[in-house]
Design an enzyme around this catalytic site. Structure first.
Site, PDB file in Angstrom:
ATOM      1  N   ASP A 119      68.873 -64.307  71.140  1.00  0.00           N
ATOM      2  CA  ASP A 119      69.272 -62.935  70.863  1.00  0.00           C
ATOM      3  C   ASP A 119      68.351 -62.024  71.683  1.00  0.00           C
ATOM      4  O   ASP A 119      67.255 -62.446  72.089  1.00  0.00           O
ATOM      5  CB  ASP A 119      69.115 -62.669  69.366  1.00  0.00           C
ATOM      6  CG  ASP A 119      69.275 -61.205  69.012  1.00  0.00           C
ATOM      7  OD1 ASP A 119      70.320 -60.629  69.342  1.00  0.00           O
ATOM      8  OD2 ASP A 119      68.338 -60.644  68.419  1.00  0.00           O
ATOM      9  N   ASP A 148      67.822 -57.958  71.161  1.00  0.00           N
ATOM     10  CA  ASP A 148      67.127 -56.915  70.397  1.00  0.00           C
ATOM     11  C   ASP A 148      66.372 -57.500  69.214  1.00  0.00           C
ATOM     12  O   ASP A 148      66.958 -58.130  68.323  1.00  0.00           O
ATOM     13  CB  ASP A 148      68.131 -55.869  69.893  1.00  0.00           C
ATOM     14  CG  ASP A 148      68.709 -55.043  71.028  1.00  0.00           C
ATOM     15  OD1 ASP A 148      67.940 -54.296  71.654  1.00  0.00           O
ATOM     16  OD2 ASP A 148      69.917 -55.159  71.297  1.00  0.00           O
ATOM     17  N   ASP A 173      66.533 -62.936  65.105  1.00  0.00           N
ATOM     18  CA  ASP A 173      65.595 -62.173  64.267  1.00  0.00           C
ATOM     19  C   ASP A 173      66.274 -61.503  63.086  1.00  0.00           C
ATOM     20  O   ASP A 173      65.623 -60.798  62.311  1.00  0.00           O
ATOM     21  CB  ASP A 173      64.883 -61.105  65.109  1.00  0.00           C
ATOM     22  CG  ASP A 173      65.798 -59.927  65.414  1.00  0.00           C
ATOM     23  OD1 ASP A 173      66.887 -60.157  65.997  1.00  0.00           O
ATOM     24  OD2 ASP A 173      65.448 -58.791  65.062  1.00  0.00           O
TER      25      ASP A 173
END
Length: 215
Positions: free
Chosen positions: A9, A11, A166
């Site tokens: 991922d 961001d 995250d």
């Protein structure tokens, strides 16, 4: 089956952009005399719905706002906050080790290519990736489409790939696509539930990639 690919991922995972985006939105809400409820933020983090959700919520507290007029101001503030931001600690070591081992690398992000690609270049890590899949061309997380597209682009199967995320939305997407998923929460997301993840690390520095792969 040995690991042949890693999918990250963007961001909050490769770089903690989410802290800057959250700060910018908090400043917008405070400028209109109210606070941004963090529960509302957590509900959309890791998806494509952050901006419209924030403007809709702000409109409830400040009727008559013009989202289109505010959008460039908010965007400029985010970029200002991101100017000195680097990759998360330990990320570059993971990417370099992966390259040394001949692993294929991809980014799978719900954000647009116009956001992700310039930041990868600015961070100096764009050259590591064989493919960059973004939410302007694929369904956003928690839909698995981005991860399925990443596997296709890398020519590998889900059982040979590890995802790094995250947010719970990202973990859901990775697991729905069949990947092993390592959650590496940041300061914004560490309080969320990562029960679906196969491994949860407090930071990339907590475990070298070699040790993770041998697990």
């Amino acid at each position: 089956m040995p690991t042949r690919a890693l999918v990250f991922d963007f961001d909050g995972t490769l770089a903690d952009t989410e802290s800057a985006v959250l700060q910018a939105w908090q400043e917008v809400f405070r400028a209109h005399g109210t606070e941004l409820p963090l529960d509302a933020w957590y509900a959309v983090i890791g998806t494509q719905h952050t901006t419209p959700a924030m403007f809709a919520l702000l409109a409830e507290h400040a009727p008559g706002i013009d989202p289109e007029a505010m959008r460039p101001v908010t965007k400029a503030r985010v970029h200002e906050l991101l100017e000195t931001l680097g990759p998360r600690e330990g990320v570059e070591s993971y990417l370099e080790t992966a390259r040394e081992k001949g692993l294929k690398l991809a980014v799978a992000s719900s954000s647009s290519g116009g956001w992700v690609r310039p930041h990868l270049r600015r961070l100096g890590i764009d050259h590591h990736f064989d493919a960059v899949l973004t939410g302007d061309l694929h369904k956003a997380k928690p839909d698995p489409d981005l991860y399925l597209a990443a596997l296709d682009a890398l020519g590998t199967s889900a059982t040979e790939a590890i995802a790094f995320e995250d947010t719970p939305h990202g973990v859901t997407a990775a697991k729905a696509a069949g990947l092993t998923c390592v959650a590496v929460p940041n300061a914004i997301t560490e309080r969320l539930d990562f029960g679906q993840a196969d491994v949860v690390l407090p930071a990339f520095t907590a475990k070298p990639l070699d040790a993770l792969l041998s697990r």
